[in-house]
Enzyme design. Structure first.
Site, PDB file in Angstrom:
ATOM      1  N   LYS A   1      24.011  13.240 -10.411  1.00 27.24           N
ATOM      2  CA  LYS A   1      22.941  14.234 -10.479  1.00 27.24           C
ATOM      3  C   LYS A   1      21.597  13.595 -10.812  1.00 27.24           C
ATOM      4  O   LYS A   1      20.544  14.092 -10.398  1.00 27.24           O
ATOM      5  CB  LYS A   1      23.291  15.310 -11.502  1.00 27.24           C
ATOM      6  CG  LYS A   1      24.470  16.189 -11.076  1.00 27.24           C
ATOM      7  CD  LYS A   1      24.208  16.916  -9.768  1.00 27.24           C
ATOM      8  CE  LYS A   1      25.293  17.907  -9.411  1.00 27.24           C
ATOM      9  NZ  LYS A   1      25.016  18.650  -8.163  1.00 27.24           N
TER      10      LYS A   1
ATOM     11  N   TYR B   1      29.387  12.369 -13.054  1.00 25.87           N
ATOM     12  CA  TYR B   1      28.578  13.543 -12.707  1.00 25.87           C
ATOM     13  C   TYR B   1      27.115  13.310 -13.083  1.00 25.87           C
ATOM     14  O   TYR B   1      26.209  13.559 -12.280  1.00 25.87           O
ATOM     15  CB  TYR B   1      29.137  14.762 -13.430  1.00 25.87           C
ATOM     16  CG  TYR B   1      28.427  16.059 -13.139  1.00 25.87           C
ATOM     17  CD1 TYR B   1      28.687  16.763 -11.964  1.00 25.87           C
ATOM     18  CD2 TYR B   1      27.518  16.597 -14.044  1.00 25.87           C
ATOM     19  CE1 TYR B   1      28.047  17.961 -11.690  1.00 25.87           C
ATOM     20  CE2 TYR B   1      26.876  17.797 -13.788  1.00 25.87           C
ATOM     21  CZ  TYR B   1      27.148  18.479 -12.607  1.00 25.87           C
ATOM     22  OH  TYR B   1      26.508  19.676 -12.357  1.00 25.87           O
TER      23      TYR B   1
ATOM     24  N   PRO C   1      33.296  29.295 -11.788  1.00 27.67           N
ATOM     25  CA  PRO C   1      34.630  28.693 -11.869  1.00 27.67           C
ATOM     26  C   PRO C   1      34.594  27.203 -12.200  1.00 27.67           C
ATOM     27  O   PRO C   1      35.448  26.713 -12.944  1.00 27.67           O
ATOM     28  CB  PRO C   1      35.203  28.948 -10.473  1.00 27.67           C
ATOM     29  CG  PRO C   1      34.548  30.216 -10.020  1.00 27.67           C
ATOM     30  CD  PRO C   1      33.137  30.118 -10.560  1.00 27.67           C
TER      31      PRO C   1
END
Length: 256
Positions: A159, A155, A193
């Site tokens: 990013k 991740y 979420p």
């Protein structure tokens, strides 16, 4: 009201969380919004919420990591509205894995959605926007595009790529006088979420949420609208001199 009146906006990953909040706020401020998501039902629900509040919206099933999905979405936008003014590359995923535990398929899937999807979106967005008067491309990165977190190896890498790709796109479009601006947004922990699932994967949800909260000097976690309002600013003409910037919205996370 009407900060983006008359603008045509496309928001990916708009079925929930930051994408849904951004879509609803853009519509409330006068934009016509095309919402897409890999979950077609969720995208349709966002479009229905916009319609219930008097706005105009279209929804599409859309896998941003699949290049073949993009031309059909863009063609539909062009056919219905004739142009695109705002593109919000929001769709993304996160897997709670460190560098030793991340498998090659997990790595590649994260890159495909989070980075390839933004690459495709920027290319397709530029092609349509430069046919008219330009526009604003808004890429969702993260504080983890600036710093590293042990349990988010893929991740963070994806990013970080979004962060610097954004700057390359901004300079390219500016030098060619396309009238297209491109900026990235770097949220801290926003209660969505996806964030909830990530913290649960790390351990006991309450304990992990408390740890996350302690890292934000402001004393609370963000809400989707905290990011949606930054999207709105970058989508509006208020930010006409802003391009190639990284807009950190993190409750002070990176300040300590």
């Amino acid at each position: 009201m009407n900060r983006v009146a008359g603008k045509i906006a496309l928001v990916t990953g708009a079925g929930m969380g930051l994408g849904r909040a951004s879509s609803l706020l853009l519509a409330a401020e006068g934009a016509k919004v095309v919402v897409t998501d890999i979950d077609e039902t969720a995208a349709r629900q966002t479009a229905e919420l916009i319609a219930e509040n008097g706005g105009e919206s279209l929804s599409f099933s859309h896998d941003v990591s699949n290049l073949e999905d993009w031309p059909s979405v863009m063609s539909a936008v062009a056919k219905r509205f004739g142009r695109l003014d705002v593109l919000v590359n929001n769709a993304g995923i996160a897997t709670a894995k460190n560098i030793e535990d991340t498998s090659l398929p997990e790595w590649r899937r994260t890159m495909a959605v989070n980075l390839d999807g933004v690459f495709f979106g920027c290319q397709q967005g530029i092609a349509l926007m430069k046919q008219s008067s330009g526009g604003s491309i808004i890429n969702l990165s993260s504080i983890d595009g600036i710093i590293g977190e042990a349990e988010l190896a893929a991740y963070c890498a994806s990013k970080g790529g979004v962060r610097t790709l954004t700057k390359a796109v901004a300079v390219h479009c500016a030098e060619r006088r396309y009238g297209i601006r491109c900026n990235s947004i770097h949220p801290g922990y926003i209660w969505t979420p996806q964030t909830e699932n990530y913290l649960r994967d790390l351990g006991t949800l309450d304990q992990e949420k408390a740890k996350a909260l302690a890292r934000h000097p402001i004393g609370f976690l963000g809400e989707p609208n905290d990011i949606a309002y930054m999207v709105l600013y970058l989508a509006s003409d208020e930010s006409k001199f802003v391009t190639g910037s990284e807009m950190v919205v993190d409750g002070g996370y990176l300040a300590v």
